[in-house]
Design an enzyme around this catalytic site. Structure first.
Site: not given
Ligand code: PAF
Length: 224
Positions: A13-14, A17, A19-20, A44, A132, A138, A171
């Site tokens: 979702m942009g 960071h 993690g992404h 969501q 992640g 999820q 984020s």
């Protein structure tokens, strides 16, 4: 043996960071082409305020994606994902979606996530998609609907990326005040004995949980 033009996909979702970036690195090692999507999915969010204040920085995201070796950034707008008259959703049974995070955010959070991830997978058609482990529920839900719908994709769960003091990278943390960031630093420590106990085979962690919760309460934190 992967197909010659194997595509690895990182849905986001942009507000990218580290993690992404760890997901991109994992995909980069395995695939010829890495596709990253950026879409702040309104379906969501159970809280309109959370949606409108979700951090967005397109220019920085594109720069980070380029630096980290992403080949394609897919950045649809809302009309593209949800054309007029959109009336379809992917719904997952309550035993997986109204517990844990779902108990707080509501089952519709997971349905909204599953609907958009299904659309993204159908659009990008990757060999594997990277998520992640931070969002544990999820990953469980995604694996479930991918199996149930027979979607031809491998789901890869990557280890949670953390700050040097152990706090999960997220984020939303840009919204923390300095005081909230200080308080949040207390979260990882009480989890460690719980993880150790579970890894040693313990199935009832309620006593450890209560002890950990007490530590967090002392720091002024409430547990959802
Ligand atoms: O984890 C996220 O950022 C989102 O839930 C996802 C998978 C990109 C779907 O909107």
């Amino acid at each position: 043996m992967l197909p010659a033009a194997s595509v690895g996909f990182v849905p986001t979702m942009g507000a990218l960071h580290d993690g992404h970036m760890s997901l991109v690195r994992a995909a980069r090692e395995q695939h010829d082409t890495v596709v990253l999507s950026i879409f702040v999915n309104p379906k969501q969010f159970n809280d309109g305020q959370d949606f409108s204040s979700y951090p967005r920085d397109e220019a920085q995201d594109l720069a980070l994606a380029r630096e980290s070796g992403v080949d394609v950034v897919f950045m649809p707008d809302s009309d593209e994902m949800y054309p007029a008259g959109f009336a379809t959703s992917v719904s997952i049974d309550a035993h997986l979606t109204n517990v844990l995070e779902g108990a707080v955010r509501g089952q519709s959070h997971f349905s909204g996530m599953a609907t958009v991830v299904t659309k993204l997978l159908v659009t990008v058609q990757p060999e594997a998609a990277y998520f992640g482990a931070k969002d544990f529920q999820q990953v469980v839900v995604v694996r479930r609907f991918v199996t149930d719908l027979g979607l031809p994709v491998r789901i890869v769960s990557c280890p949670t990326a953390r700050e040097p003091d152990g706090l999960v990278i997220s984020s939303r943390k840009v919204r923390f005040s300095a005081e909230q960031r200080r308080q949040a630093a207390a979260i990882p420590a009480p989890l460690t004995p719980i993880v150790t106990a579970v890894e040693a085979g313990e199935t009832d962690t309620s006593v450890l949980f209560e002890a950990g919760a007490a530590v967090l309460h002392q720091q002024g934190l409430d547990i959802e």
